[in-house]
Write a protein that holds these residues in place. Structure first.
Motif, PDB file in Angstrom:
ATOM      1  N   PRO A  60       0.818  -1.225   0.000  1.00  0.00           N
ATOM      2  CA  PRO A  60       0.000   0.000   0.000  1.00  0.00           C
ATOM      3  C   PRO A  60       0.847   1.267   0.000  1.00  0.00           C
ATOM      4  N   VAL A  61       1.918   1.284   0.778  1.00  0.00           N
ATOM      5  CA  VAL A  61       2.761   2.480   0.836  1.00  0.00           C
ATOM      6  C   VAL A  61       3.440   2.712  -0.507  1.00  0.00           C
ATOM      7  N   ASP A  62       3.932   1.646  -1.143  1.00  0.00           N
ATOM      8  CA  ASP A  62       4.561   1.797  -2.463  1.00  0.00           C
ATOM      9  C   ASP A  62       3.557   2.283  -3.500  1.00  0.00           C
ATOM     10  N   ARG A  63       2.327   1.769  -3.416  1.00  0.00           N
ATOM     11  CA  ARG A  63       1.306   2.190  -4.373  1.00  0.00           C
ATOM     12  C   ARG A  63       0.981   3.682  -4.163  1.00  0.00           C
ATOM     13  N   ALA A  64       0.863   4.081  -2.922  1.00  0.00           N
ATOM     14  CA  ALA A  64       0.580   5.495  -2.646  1.00  0.00           C
ATOM     15  C   ALA A  64       1.759   6.367  -3.060  1.00  0.00           C
ATOM     16  N   ALA A  65       2.978   5.889  -2.832  1.00  0.00           N
ATOM     17  CA  ALA A  65       4.149   6.665  -3.236  1.00  0.00           C
ATOM     18  C   ALA A  65       4.202   6.837  -4.750  1.00  0.00           C
ATOM     19  N   ARG A  66       3.804   5.792  -5.460  1.00  0.00           N
ATOM     20  CA  ARG A  66       3.750   5.917  -6.913  1.00  0.00           C
ATOM     21  C   ARG A  66       2.722   6.978  -7.309  1.00  0.00           C
ATOM     22  N   THR A  67       1.598   7.021  -6.607  1.00  0.00           N
ATOM     23  CA  THR A  67       0.594   8.058  -6.875  1.00  0.00           C
ATOM     24  C   THR A  67       1.143   9.446  -6.593  1.00  0.00           C
ATOM     25  N   ILE A  68       1.853   9.592  -5.485  1.00  0.00           N
ATOM     26  CA  ILE A  68       2.426  10.899  -5.138  1.00  0.00           C
ATOM     27  C   ILE A  68       3.449  11.318  -6.186  1.00  0.00           C
ATOM     28  N   ASN A  69       4.293  10.397  -6.603  1.00  0.00           N
ATOM     29  CA  ASN A  69       5.297  10.732  -7.624  1.00  0.00           C
ATOM     30  C   ASN A  69       4.638  11.133  -8.943  1.00  0.00           C
ATOM     31  N   GLU A  70       3.569  10.432  -9.302  1.00  0.00           N
ATOM     32  CA  GLU A  70       2.862  10.787 -10.527  1.00  0.00           C
ATOM     33  C   GLU A  70       2.192  12.154 -10.385  1.00  0.00           C
ATOM     34  N   THR A  71       1.658  12.428  -9.212  1.00  0.00           N
ATOM     35  CA  THR A  71       1.035  13.734  -8.979  1.00  0.00           C
ATOM     36  C   THR A  71       2.069  14.850  -9.039  1.00  0.00           C
ATOM     37  N   LEU A 678      -7.024  14.238  -2.627  1.00  0.00           N
ATOM     38  CA  LEU A 678      -6.222  13.856  -1.463  1.00  0.00           C
ATOM     39  C   LEU A 678      -4.753  13.721  -1.839  1.00  0.00           C
ATOM     40  N   ALA A 679      -4.494  13.095  -2.988  1.00  0.00           N
ATOM     41  CA  ALA A 679      -3.102  12.955  -3.445  1.00  0.00           C
ATOM     42  C   ALA A 679      -2.485  14.322  -3.724  1.00  0.00           C
ATOM     43  N   LEU A 680      -3.264  15.229  -4.327  1.00  0.00           N
ATOM     44  CA  LEU A 680      -2.761  16.578  -4.583  1.00  0.00           C
ATOM     45  C   LEU A 680      -2.388  17.277  -3.281  1.00  0.00           C
ATOM     46  N   TYR A 681      -3.262  17.189  -2.314  1.00  0.00           N
ATOM     47  CA  TYR A 681      -3.011  17.883  -1.051  1.00  0.00           C
ATOM     48  C   TYR A 681      -1.771  17.319  -0.350  1.00  0.00           C
ATOM     49  N   VAL A 682      -1.666  15.999  -0.305  1.00  0.00           N
ATOM     50  CA  VAL A 682      -0.500  15.375   0.343  1.00  0.00           C
ATOM     51  C   VAL A 682       0.777  15.738  -0.408  1.00  0.00           C
ATOM     52  N   SER A 683       0.736  15.673  -1.734  1.00  0.00           N
ATOM     53  CA  SER A 683       1.941  15.978  -2.511  1.00  0.00           C
ATOM     54  C   SER A 683       2.375  17.428  -2.321  1.00  0.00           C
ATOM     55  N   ARG A 684       1.410  18.343  -2.189  1.00  0.00           N
ATOM     56  CA  ARG A 684       1.759  19.746  -1.987  1.00  0.00           C
ATOM     57  C   ARG A 684       2.310  20.003  -0.593  1.00  0.00           C
ATOM     58  N   LEU A 685       1.899  19.194   0.362  1.00  0.00           N
ATOM     59  CA  LEU A 685       2.458  19.344   1.709  1.00  0.00           C
ATOM     60  C   LEU A 685       3.901  18.868   1.775  1.00  0.00           C
ATOM     61  N   VAL A 686       4.222  17.825   1.026  1.00  0.00           N
ATOM     62  CA  VAL A 686       5.547  17.204   1.172  1.00  0.00           C
ATOM     63  C   VAL A 686       6.473  17.496   0.004  1.00  0.00           C
ATOM     64  N   ARG A 687       6.044  18.301  -0.965  1.00  0.00           N
ATOM     65  CA  ARG A 687       6.841  18.477  -2.183  1.00  0.00           C
ATOM     66  C   ARG A 687       8.233  19.046  -1.901  1.00  0.00           C
ATOM     67  N   SER A 688       8.349  19.897  -0.892  1.00  0.00           N
ATOM     68  CA  SER A 688       9.641  20.531  -0.632  1.00  0.00           C
ATOM     69  C   SER A 688      10.630  19.584   0.038  1.00  0.00           C
ATOM     70  N   ILE A 689      10.154  18.482   0.595  1.00  0.00           N
ATOM     71  CA  ILE A 689      11.064  17.563   1.292  1.00  0.00           C
ATOM     72  C   ILE A 689      11.151  16.204   0.619  1.00  0.00           C
ATOM     73  N   TRP A 690      10.290  15.929  -0.337  1.00  0.00           N
ATOM     74  CA  TRP A 690      10.109  14.563  -0.849  1.00  0.00           C
ATOM     75  C   TRP A 690      11.419  13.972  -1.382  1.00  0.00           C
ATOM     76  N   ILE A 691      12.090  14.687  -2.261  1.00  0.00           N
ATOM     77  CA  ILE A 691      13.313  14.145  -2.862  1.00  0.00           C
ATOM     78  C   ILE A 691      14.556  14.797  -2.274  1.00  0.00           C
ATOM     79  N   THR A 692      14.407  15.458  -1.154  1.00  0.00           N
ATOM     80  CA  THR A 692      15.523  16.161  -0.532  1.00  0.00           C
ATOM     81  C   THR A 692      16.261  15.226   0.412  1.00  0.00           C
ATOM     82  N   CYS A 693      17.585  15.342   0.446  1.00  0.00           N
ATOM     83  CA  CYS A 693      18.375  14.573   1.401  1.00  0.00           C
ATOM     84  C   CYS A 693      18.065  15.047   2.821  1.00  0.00           C
TER      85      CYS A 693
END
Length: 1375
Positions: A60-71, A678-693
């Motif tokens: 489930p987490v991988d599937r949601a992460a794929r959704t976030i990445n696509e968003t 929901l995916a849009l909202y989550v992705s916008r909350l975490v976009r600044s940290i998602w791919i950051t070290c």
């Protein structure tokens, strides 16, 4: 070989060519034999279930992460500026009357300090003011004095610079050149006076309340500007270079400064980059000449803007001429275009309009569009009529221009006209339009663009701020009773995004929201207070305002007026929605109508994301106290909640659109727009940290490198709070949200398609919920991590783990298994460091588990406790009673969480146990962990199926094998210790070492883990200790050896040795027989050895009954018969092999092939193959006869022909060998040899045939003829009974058949009969038989034969007569 041996004997099928025994049962070596004979690898058994289970399944987490990445990818694809600012014109505006839809809000008016007003009243040259947004300060110039103050606080303290004796004409805050000033100097204030231009250093400090304090420093850097009227200063943020204009000319100057003085110039210099002749006149002469020369003859520059992204500089003259300069070491002119030249090609799409082509139209301002925001668009010019001209400066062939690629052309790409003049609209229409939330503007043209609107005429200044905020300032109009005002507009970015996702043209979505804001007085400057907007570093995605509305602060703009600083705030889409919930439209539809219009305009996905954000408290509004606060009104939150639930759409599933029929139907479900929101909202909350070290290395001179968070911890806490709020909202509204309602929602679908769609929606929504929880815990872990000294924690990790920790991103931490494993390593390091510092493990572990449970679960707490027990045992001593109690307790705790122990945990625990001689505990722990890692026993089935490569079950075996290797390490350590220690005391009692050894081996031998036993026996074998298996008394040994013996000869040898060791000789013989018959690469000699030992074992009395024989396959006699027969065949094959080795006729490659076939490659061949392919073709007639006997081949013709060929071949060989025995001697020896080999078998050793053949040979005229009675002597020497030989001789004698006719032949046969009788009687006499010749019948046969011969006159010669008579006399004497 046939070519050498002579004509080849025609190949024929040999009757009876196979052993006449019952058919053998299938061999355990049959697979290996087939592999060697056919040179093929045995096919791995297919396991459909295993293959099906090995298919990758997304968690489930991988599937949601794929959704976030696509968003995030879709958010990044927001259209670039050129996609909607296309060639042509536009003028569509939304001029809302409902305050909820206004694009900007007045934020606060900061009045001028009283001291500034008092001082301004005493000035002579007037008052100049401006804003320094980087310092949150304002500046004011009064004559020769400069004052700064913090406009955000009440009664601010003034910071003044009053040492300047000359009047100040311009002030600019810039960033200094790198390396020129000390690091405390963060900014430089450029102050231009009527005589000099100087630099003031600025250092700032932030107080506890967040306010900034400023200190000014005289840098003693200045240049002369006497004779110049400096009104505008610009500086490059990239290089720190300072440029300024002379208000009375077209010259561009640069204030150059450096840290050290040079050879030919000082620290500062004034450079004029333009080449006008007027520049070469000294400044005093310029001032004088300007009094006599009319100003109409000179162009003057009134605006200068810098484009750091392209290294270009743009100037605007008072004649509306735009020049493009290349910023290099020297400023060079690239091109220039007058307004008339820019407008001459616009008529074909704008038509005649006074807003562009009137005589009084001029350009008033330039605004740079950076390369980051637009690729082709360079600058926006604004006319005094409010029209915006988007200019593109290009190089040839449509290449983008910069300083290295100078532009060759400039043209207007797009014209943006002002909004429709409200005064031109009838009052009735204006009132009628007030009933709607938004008043869409539509001009007289079909396109909605009004090319004659005077709404922004006149405009005296204009600004464009990224990503497209536009501000046009209009002066006070006394006739209309209007104060100075500013028209503020911004593109509707959400509509642009929705237009991109839809099928319509993106440019059709270029609609701006606009509004007029009244100002208390005239303005002087406009500045962006918040950081520059940039949703992306490329034009694509740059303007996505919605993506960063929760990540970046909303844009705030400061306008410096004569009364103070007026700040306005850009309203986000979420703020508009929240206000829409608060200020509903007054028409019939009300709030529902507003929501429906919102859905039509922006789509359901964006609506759901915005409503969800408002429901979670993200909506902001300006209060009556001019403060920005979150909107928490219950009616607003409830309205947003209902909008999210009611307008979220439904999932879709179309069975006809499914392409892959093997795929699960649920995979073809398209989730609802609610899920998208929901995916849009989550992705916008975490976009600044998602791919950051997570961490970064800070390197400062003189100190060791330190690790610091890449993202500010307060930012992480903010994201975590927002996600927690979201999680609480979803939890509270779970029964009402489709996809989260749970089992109770399964009764709602009316069709199968709806049911599948609901299942897909539930999976998608639940995956996002789990990802939210994972992100929250991941952030908690990062916060815990930075609560510690990170350098010390990473220091205890392996080098690879340290590298991975430094490269770890938030996304990897949230979703990837390696990232979470690394996080657990860090947690362990944190706990160990705290324990080392004296902290209690329970306290530390419980705190970690409470803050980030998934990284420090309840099992982790138990592991930490167990590790603490081990450390305490080490301190108490592993041999003490207390130490043993602690070790047993640690083992109990470890086994309690055996399924959660990692490889590192196991290695550490086992090494500690071995160091304290706790061998039994180490072995028991490893075995328990191995069972927990493979509860389904898939490893055992993998071994049972032959260990196929690439099988999914192999990974389960490897998990077990890791534990077993630790057991083997414990056994080795145990053996080293016990080998060096005595096992018994003098009184016979076992020593401590012996008891440890016994405890450990009791656990090993009593284990019921078949996989462990298999690996243990393999390990014994690999260590050269296979003989230990002979002493093992577990039921697994036999099964192990039986399985392994099918593919390994060493194990097969060990198997028959195991049988023999346990007195099961019959089973040992059967195993040896299979070895001899099997497909292992054995030499023929080795196969014969196995058969010989097998015959011995089969003949030995066995004390146990073999399970192999109990199956009814064969009995002892059958086994012995099979072994003996196969041994006979093997011996024949060996005879052929030895004969072939010495056969000179066999040469070359054929020789190698034949010897290889006979010796090893083909095993033991069939007798038919030996006869047809080898012995018969090679002329080995003696071996042919042996083959006949072994094969029970009784064809007299074949036997007779073989004897005849044998006699002839022996005769020829004797003649060929010089100095050897006589031919008749060689034949005699061969016949005697064959008699022994054939055991005088009547079928293969026929006396009648041999008597005839030998007598015929005697009669033949050989050069060296055999002696008299040679044939009889040979046969009698073979042991042929005398009666048989005598009977055959008599038959030949009396038959009178050729060649036994004539006196010579007759006498030869007669002499032979006499010789037989003499020998028979002599042997009887020597044996002391009671009856001569053994019986009366035999005696009578001799007397009759001799009497008959003596009666004949010519049958015997004289010697023969005497011998016959002597025999008769002897017989008479014996009676």
């Amino acid at each position: 070989m046939a070519a050498v041996a002579g004509p080849q004997t025609p190949q024929r099928q040999l009757p009876g060519g196979f052993i006449n025994t019952p058919a053998p049962a299938p061999s355990i070596f049959a697979p290996q034999a087939a592999q060697l004979r056919q040179n093929q690898q045995p096919a791995a058994p297919t396991n459909n279930n295993a293959a099906r289970s090995s298919a990758p399944q997304l968690s489930p987490v991988d599937r949601a992460a794929r959704t976030i990445n696509e968003t995030l990818r879709q958010e990044q694809n927001f259209p670039e500026l050129e996609k909607y600012v296309v060639q042509g014109m536009s003028g569509e505006y939304e001029l809302p009357t409902n305050p909820a839809w206004l694009p900007y809000q007045k934020l606060r008016m900061y009045d001028l300090p009283t001291s500034i007003i008092e001082q301004a009243n005493q000035t002579v040259g007037g008052l100049q003011m401006g804003v320094m947004p980087g310092l949150s300060h304002c500046w004011a110039v009064m004559d020769n004095c400069l004052y700064l103050w913090d406009y955000t606080v009440n009664n601010p303290e003034l910071i003044g610079y009053e040492e300047n004796p000359h009047s100040i004409t311009a002030v600019k805050l810039v960033k200094p050149k790198p390396g020129v000033f000390v690091k405390e100097i963060t900014h430089v204030i450029v102050v231009a006076t009527s005589d000099t231009m100087l630099l003031l250093g600025v250092s700032t400090q932030t107080t506890q309340t967040g306010a900034k304090t400023v200190a000014l420093y005289n840098t003693r850097m200045w240049i002369h500007t006497k004779g110049l009227n400096v009104r505008q200063i610009e500086a490059s943020n990239k290089t720190g270079r300072i440029f300024f204009l002379d208000a009375g000319s077209e010259d561009i100057y640069e204030f150059q400064y450096q840290q050290e003085e040079g050879w030919f110039r000082g620290k500062c210099a004034r450079i004029c980059h333009t080449s006008s002749g007027y520049d070469f006149v000294p400044p005093p002469m310029k001032a004088v000449s300007s009094l006599f020369v009319s100003g109409q003859g000179h162009k003057r520059l009134q605006r200068l803007v810098l484009d750091d992204s392209r290294d270009l500089l743009y100037t605007l003259s008072d004649t509306s001429e735009i020049k493009v300069w290349l910023v290099k070491d020297k400023i060079k002119l690239g091109l220039f275009r007058a307004l008339g030249g820019l407008l001459q090609n616009l008529g074909h799409f704008t038509g005649p309009t006074d807003l562009l082509y009137s005589r009084d139209v001029r350009l008033i301002d330039l605004s740079v569009i950076t390369a980051t925001e637009g690729g082709k668009l360079n600058v926006m010019a604004t006319t005094n009529t409010g029209c915006r001209l988007y200019l593109s400066a290009m190089r040839s062939y449509n290449n983008l221009a910069d300083a290295q690629n100078p532009p060759s052309s400039m043209q207007v790409l797009h014209v943006r006209f002002p909004p429709k003049d409200p005064n031109a609209v009838p009052q009735q229409q204006q009132q009628q339009s007030g009933s709607t939330a938004m008043t869409p503007y539509s001009g007289s043209q079909q396109s909605g663009t009004d090319t004659s609107s005077r709404a922004l005429s006149p405009t005296d200044s204009a600004y464009r701020l990224p990503p497209g905020y536009f501000m046009a300032f209009q002066p006070q109009n006394m006739q209309q009773g209007r104060r100075e005002r500013v028209f503020c507009a911004a593109p509707d970015f959400a509509r642009l995004k929705n237009a991109q996702q839809g099928s319509s043209n993106v440019s059709s979505g270029f609609v701006e929201f606009g509004q007029w804001i009244d100002l208390p007085s005239g303005h002087s400057t406009v500045a962006l207070i918040t950081p520059d907007f940039a949703a992306s570093s490329t034009p694509v995605g740059y303007g996505n305002e919605m993506a960063v509305q929760f990540d970046h602060p909303s844009a705030e703009i400061a306008i410096m007026t004569a009364d103070g600083v007026q700040t306005i705030r850009r309203r986000r889409l979420v703020d508009v929605f929240a206000s829409m919930m608060r200020y509903a439209s007054t028409d019939e539809e009300g709030r529902d109508g507003d929501i429906k219009r919102f859905v039509r305009t922006y789509g359901r996905g964006e609506t759901a994301a915005t409503a969800l954000a408002v429901a979670c408290g993200q909506g902001m509004d300006v209060t009556s106290e001019s403060r920005v606060t979150a909107i928490t009104d219950p009616e607003v939150v409830e309205g947003a909640r209902k909008a999210f639930i009611d307008h979220g759409g439904k999932p879709e599933y179309n069975a006809n659109a499914v392409v892959d029929r093997n795929a699960e139907p649920i995979d073809s479900v398209r989730p609802s727009p609610r899920h998208e929101g929901l995916a849009l909202y989550v992705s916008r909350l975490v976009r600044s940290i998602w791919i950051t070290c997570i961490m970064r290395v800070e390197i400062q001179p003189g100190v060791p490198p330190t690790l610091a968070p890449t993202v500010e911890l307060e930012k992480l806490r903010s994201v975590q709070r927002d996600l927690n709020t979201l999680s609480d909202f979803l939890s509270r509204n779970k029964p009402f949200i489709e996809g989260l309602a749970g089992p109770q929602a399964l009764g709602r679908p009316s069709t199968r398609q709806e049911e599948i769609a609901l299942h897909g929606e539930h999976r998608a929504m639940n995956s996002l919920v789990q990802l939210i929880n994972s992100i929250v815990e991941g952030i908690s872990f990062v916060l815990v991590l930075f609560d510690e000294r990170l350098e010390d924690i990473l220091a205890v990790l392996p080098e690879d783990s340290r590298r991975r920790a430094r490269d770890l991103t938030f996304e990897q931490l949230f979703i990837s298994a390696p990232g979470r494993e690394l996080a657990k390593e860090l947690v362990k390091a944190i706990v160990n460091r705290n324990i080392a510092n004296g902290s209690n493990v329970d306290t530390v572990a419980e705190a970690l588990r409470r803050r980030c449970g998934s990284f420090c679960s309840a099992d982790d707490v138990v592991i930490f406790k167990a590790q603490e027990q081990v450390k305490r045992a080490s301190e108490a001593g592993g041999q003490s009673e207390t130490g043993r109690v602690l070790l047993n307790e640690s083992q109990r705790l470890f086994q309690k969480v055996a399924g959660s122990l990692t490889g590192e945990h196991m290695i550490w625990a086992v090494s500690q146990y071995l160091g304290m001689s706790f061998y039994a505990g180490a072995v028991q722990l490893c075995l328990v962990v191995a069972q927990k890692r493979d509860r389904a026993r898939r490893a055992a089935t993998w071994l049972r199926d032959g260990s196929p490569e690439g099988d999914a079950r192999q990974s389960d075996f490897e998990k077990r094998k890791f534990c077993y290797d630790l057991v083997f390490a414990a056994i080795e350590a145990l053996e080293r210790e016990t080998d060096a220690a005595a096992l018994q005391h003098a009184d016979g009692q076992s020593t401590l070492a012996a008891r440890r050894r016994s405890e450990a081996y009791d656990i090993i031998d009593s284990s019921s883990d078949t996989v462990f036993q298999t690996c243990l026996y393999d390990w014994y074998t690999s260590k050269g200790q296979a003989d230990k298996l002979l002493e093992v008394r577990t039921p697994y040994v036999l099964d192990y050896l039986t399985r392994r013996s099918a593919t390994d000869r060493a194990h097969a040898d060990l198997l028959w040795r195991y049988y023999a060791h346990n007195n099961d000789f019959l089973a040992a013989a059967a195993t040896q027989l299979e070895l001899a018959k099997g497909g292992f690469a054995l030499a023929l000699e080795e196969r014969i050895g196995y058969l010989s030992r097998a015959r011995t074992n089969a003949s030995t009395r066995s004390s146990s009954t073999s399970a192999l024989l109990d199956s009814g396959r064969q009995n002892k006699q059958q086994l012995l018969r099979e072994i003996s027969d196969l041994l006979d065949v093997a011996m024949l094959q060996d005879d052929i092999l030895q004969r072939m080795k010495s056969d000179l006729r066999l040469t070359g490659q054929r020789r190698a092939i034949v010897l290889e076939t006979l010796e090893s490659s083909q095993g033991i061949l069939d007798v038919g193959e030996l006869f047809n392919q080898f012995s018969d073709q090679a002329g080995y007639h003696d071996i042919n006869l042996c083959i006949f006997r072994v094969a029970d081949h009784r064809n007299p013709a074949d036997v007779e022909r073989s004897w005849e060929d044998l006699i002839r071949s022996e005769h020829n060989r004797a003649l060929a060998e010089k100095g050897g025995p006589e031919p008749w001697e060689r034949i005699g020896m061969k016949v005697q040899e064959m008699g022994r080999k054939l055991d005088l078998d009547e079928a293969i050793f026929p006396v009648r045939t041999l008597v005839r053949k030998l007598e015929v040979y005697s009669l033949e005229g050989h050069e060296r003829a055999p002696p008299a009675n040679w044939a009889v002597q040979v046969l009698m020497a073979c042991g042929v009974p005398a009666a048989g030989v005598l009977a055959e001789l008599e038959q030949l004698f009396y038959a009178n058949e050729a060649p036994f006719v004539g006196q010579r032949a007759k006498r030869g046969l007669a002499g032979g009969m006499v010789e037989v009788c003499r020998r028979w009687v002599g042997e009887s006499e020597r044996a002391g038989e009671r009856m001569v010749c053994g019986s009366e019948e035999g005696a009578g046969m001799v007397r009759d034969c001799l009497g008959s011969l003596l009666r004949g006159s010519r049958d015997l010669d004289d010697r023969g007569r005497r011998e016959a008579e002597e025999v008769l006399r002897v017989m008479e004497g014996l009676r």
